[in-house]
Write a protein that holds these residues in place. Sequence first.
Motif, PDB file in Angstrom:
ATOM      1  N   GLN A 113      43.557  22.183  50.225  1.00  0.00           N
ATOM      2  CA  GLN A 113      44.323  21.024  49.773  1.00  0.00           C
ATOM      3  C   GLN A 113      43.787  19.807  50.521  1.00  0.00           C
ATOM      4  N   ASP A 117      48.039  16.250  51.341  1.00  0.00           N
ATOM      5  CA  ASP A 117      48.990  17.127  50.650  1.00  0.00           C
ATOM      6  C   ASP A 117      49.896  17.909  51.589  1.00  0.00           C
ATOM      7  N   PHE A 120      53.121  15.115  51.395  1.00  0.00           N
ATOM      8  CA  PHE A 120      52.998  14.284  50.205  1.00  0.00           C
ATOM      9  C   PHE A 120      54.336  13.589  49.938  1.00  0.00           C
TER      10      PHE A 120
END
Length: 293
Positions: A113, A117, A120
């Motif tokens: 990721q 992320d 987020f």
Amino acid sequence: MTHSVLHTFKSALTAAMSAALLLAAPLSQAQNQVFRVSAIPDEAPTELQRKFKPLGEYLEKKIGMKVEFTPVTDYAASVEGLINKKIDMVWFGGFTFVQAKERSKNQVTPLVQRAEDEKFHSVFITTKNDIHKLEDLKGHTLSFGSESSTSGHLMPRSYLLAAKINPDTDLKRIAFSGAHDATVAAVAGGKVDAGALNISVWEKLVAEHKVDPAVVRVFYTTPGYYDYNWSVRTDMDPALKKKLTDAFLALDPKNPQDKAILDLQRASKFIPTKAENYTAIEAAAVNAGLLKK
């Protein structure tokens, strides 16, 4: 040459040719093999293709296979494509990953990721002067993104529920725009009073002057949560899995070519991830009635 000798010679020649073809087949298959990649359609298809092109060219060199981007029509198609082996790797949102994991009985593995992320955020936006906090949305119209979107529906819905606002009964009307940029357009165009979307798409649209933050403003930003990842089927060849993971982790923002790829992905860098990171998303989906266990 007698008939029997000729027959034996022909048989040997046929056998030799067959063996040669068999040996050549895996080689040509490997050369012709296509690695198919897709992404949840949370932005316009042309934008997804544009963002992926340099990354696809980079991955081709790293894994030694032709890489093709295969757009899908909706979020469910990205899940089905991966499970049914029509697609080899997908850019999932957290919720779509959870759906894919559930639908495949744990046969989907998240590889990497973006660093962003890990924490987020979603933003709620409006043009209305009487909306300043979530509670002010009561009696107003609101657009989410896609029903299967983590940052455009699931998490905004879960923060509304936490604020004691049931979007289905406390709001005048809810709509689903289908994509984050479409949500911004709906709010800016006065089709709805407010909208909820992914913070990185919002920041990109502001940076590109496609939206005026003095007219369309953010009135609420959610706390952080895990979101997007690149996922593959669990049964993928471990050597290919490692090549893919290493390729993403090797992208270095200090290298101008790598930085161009990272910028298009709106990433500072890629980091490893694991299924356990998405348990909070799964719990939020069950709690919001969007995932049946």
